[in-house]
Design a protein around this motif. Sequence first.
Motif, short mmCIF file in Angstrom:
data_model
loop_
_atom_site.label_atom_id
_atom_site.label_comp_id
_atom_site.label_asym_id
_atom_site.label_seq_id
_atom_site.Cartn_x
_atom_site.Cartn_y
_atom_site.Cartn_z
N ARG A 2 0.82 -1.20 0.00
CA ARG A 2 0.00 0.00 0.00
C ARG A 2 0.86 1.26 0.00
O ARG A 2 0.52 2.26 -0.63
N ARG A 3 1.99 1.20 0.70
CA ARG A 3 2.88 2.35 0.72
C ARG A 3 3.44 2.61 -0.68
O ARG A 3 3.51 3.76 -1.14
N ASP A 4 3.86 1.52 -1.35
CA ASP A 4 4.38 1.68 -2.71
C ASP A 4 3.32 2.22 -3.65
O ASP A 4 3.61 3.02 -4.55
N GLU A 5 2.09 1.75 -3.46
CA GLU A 5 1.00 2.21 -4.31
C GLU A 5 0.75 3.70 -4.10
O GLU A 5 0.50 4.45 -5.05
N ASP A 6 0.82 4.13 -2.82
CA ASP A 6 0.63 5.55 -2.53
C ASP A 6 1.72 6.39 -3.20
O ASP A 6 1.46 7.48 -3.72
N VAL A 7 2.94 5.87 -3.17
CA VAL A 7 4.04 6.58 -3.81
C VAL A 7 3.83 6.66 -5.31
O VAL A 7 4.05 7.70 -5.95
N MET A 8 3.37 5.54 -5.88
CA MET A 8 3.14 5.50 -7.34
C MET A 8 2.11 6.53 -7.76
O MET A 8 2.22 7.14 -8.83
N HIS A 9 1.08 6.72 -6.93
CA HIS A 9 0.02 7.65 -7.29
C HIS A 9 0.27 9.06 -6.78
O HIS A 9 -0.53 9.96 -7.05
N GLY A 10 1.33 9.28 -6.06
CA GLY A 10 1.60 10.59 -5.50
C GLY A 10 2.88 11.19 -6.00
O GLY A 10 3.07 11.41 -7.22
N SER A 11 3.78 11.45 -5.07
CA SER A 11 5.03 12.14 -5.40
C SER A 11 5.88 11.35 -6.39
O SER A 11 6.58 11.94 -7.23
N GLY A 12 5.83 10.02 -6.30
CA GLY A 12 6.64 9.20 -7.20
C GLY A 12 6.24 9.38 -8.65
O GLY A 12 7.10 9.48 -9.54
N LEU A 13 4.94 9.47 -8.89
CA LEU A 13 4.45 9.65 -10.26
C LEU A 13 4.85 11.02 -10.80
O LEU A 13 5.25 11.14 -11.96
N ASP A 14 4.75 12.04 -9.97
CA ASP A 14 5.11 13.39 -10.42
C ASP A 14 6.59 13.46 -10.79
O ASP A 14 6.96 14.06 -11.80
N LYS A 15 7.45 12.80 -9.98
CA LYS A 15 8.88 12.81 -10.27
C LYS A 15 9.18 12.06 -11.55
O LYS A 15 10.07 12.44 -12.32
N ALA A 16 8.44 10.96 -11.79
CA ALA A 16 8.66 10.19 -13.00
C ALA A 16 8.26 10.99 -14.24
O ALA A 16 8.94 10.95 -15.28
N LEU A 17 7.16 11.74 -14.13
CA LEU A 17 6.71 12.55 -15.26
C LEU A 17 7.71 13.66 -15.58
O LEU A 17 7.87 14.07 -16.74
N GLU A 18 8.40 14.14 -14.51
CA GLU A 18 9.37 15.20 -14.73
C GLU A 18 10.56 14.75 -15.58
O GLU A 18 11.29 15.58 -16.12
N GLN A 19 10.75 13.44 -15.70
CA GLN A 19 11.85 12.91 -16.50
C GLN A 19 11.55 12.97 -18.00
O GLN A 19 12.44 12.73 -18.84
N LEU A 20 10.29 13.28 -18.35
CA LEU A 20 9.86 13.26 -19.75
C LEU A 20 9.89 14.66 -20.36
O LEU A 20 9.78 15.67 -19.65
N ASP A 21 10.00 14.68 -21.67
CA ASP A 21 9.88 15.97 -22.36
C ASP A 21 8.42 16.38 -22.39
O ASP A 21 7.53 15.60 -22.06
N GLU A 22 8.15 17.60 -22.81
CA GLU A 22 6.80 18.15 -22.73
C GLU A 22 5.81 17.35 -23.57
O GLU A 22 4.68 17.10 -23.14
N ARG A 23 6.21 16.94 -24.78
CA ARG A 23 5.29 16.19 -25.63
C ARG A 23 4.96 14.83 -25.01
O ARG A 23 3.80 14.40 -25.00
N SER A 24 5.99 14.15 -24.47
CA SER A 24 5.76 12.85 -23.87
C SER A 24 4.85 12.96 -22.62
O SER A 24 3.97 12.12 -22.39
N GLN A 25 5.06 14.03 -21.85
CA GLN A 25 4.20 14.25 -20.70
C GLN A 25 2.75 14.43 -21.14
O GLN A 25 1.83 13.86 -20.53
N ARG A 26 2.55 15.21 -22.18
CA ARG A 26 1.20 15.46 -22.68
C ARG A 26 0.53 14.16 -23.12
O ARG A 26 -0.62 13.90 -22.78
N ILE A 27 1.28 13.31 -23.80
CA ILE A 27 0.72 12.05 -24.30
C ILE A 27 0.36 11.12 -23.14
O ILE A 27 -0.73 10.51 -23.10
N VAL A 28 1.27 10.99 -22.17
CA VAL A 28 1.00 10.10 -21.02
C VAL A 28 -0.18 10.61 -20.22
O VAL A 28 -1.07 9.82 -19.83
N ARG A 29 -0.23 11.89 -19.94
CA ARG A 29 -1.34 12.44 -19.17
C ARG A 29 -2.67 12.26 -19.91
O ARG A 29 -3.68 11.89 -19.32
N ALA A 30 -2.64 12.53 -21.22
CA ALA A 30 -3.87 12.42 -22.00
C ALA A 30 -4.34 10.97 -22.12
O ALA A 30 -5.55 10.69 -22.17
N ARG A 31 -3.41 10.03 -22.17
CA ARG A 31 -3.76 8.63 -22.36
C ARG A 31 -4.13 7.91 -21.05
O ARG A 31 -5.03 7.07 -21.05
#
Length: 294
Positions: free
Chosen positions: A224-253
């Motif tokens: 449950r802790r890992d899941e919380d990380v995945m849906h919280g701060s961990g996900l935001d940090k992972a998205l920051e590793q992407l370029d703007e277009r890739s972020q847009r595609i992942v968020r939209a999909r």
Amino acid sequence: MTTSSTALTLQPSQLAMAISNPGALGTIDAYISTVNRLPMLSAEQENLLARRLRDDADIAAARELVLSHLRLVVSVARQYLGYGLPHADLIQEGNVGLMKAVKRFDPERGVRLVSFAVHWIKAEIHEYIVRNWRMVKVATTKAQRKLFFNLRSMRPDGQTLDPHQVDEIAANLNVRREDVREMEVRLSGREISLENQNDDDDAYAPIAYLSDNGRADPTQVLARRDEDVMHGSGLDKALEQLDERSQRIVRARWLQDDGGATLHELAAEFGVSAERIRQIEVAAMKKMRVALSA
């Protein structure tokens, strides 16, 4: 002094095993029969062996002293059968006390080993009973131990004590009346098995309502802790590793409440083919998985 062959038919190694484990002879009756045939020592023999042990660290002398007093342990252990513990276990613990007594015995004090050893034997058996009589410890102080080993015999017919009886027992044992009341409650308590002890499917055991349904399971807590990380701060940090277009595609999909955009919709938005959007999505997801696992 040597042990006669008619009194003892076991080899030394076999008897040594029997001392540490009375059940090694097959049955407790066989053990008791064997130790009762062992010869007893005279005062002179006992003193001679004790001096050999003290002065020369003679292990053979210690063995003779222990063997000749095993029947004493059997006799003492029999007095504690009322606590519901196996006779063989009581004897085994008593044998430990006997060996401690033999190690500390001083023949110059003018007392027989039997008088000295009985206190060590009882102390070891008392300790075993207190540790094992119940899962919840009932005697952790000196006063409680005194009450534990006396109150059972002092309660008339096991009935509840009246105030006069409480005062009388407290005075006789030199403890507080509150200690008497507390120990009486503990000794009167009934143990309940956590699980059903029969095949009755309708039986309602405590395990059914004491379970927390896995909320305290360490593996589930971590998951449950890992899941919380995945849906919280961990996900935001992972998205920051992407370029703007890739972020847009992942968020939209994947991060939309309405089901997300299709490949063709994103292809029209960026002016590329749907296959190119899929390739960008796959690469972005791979990069995010690496970031999340770091």
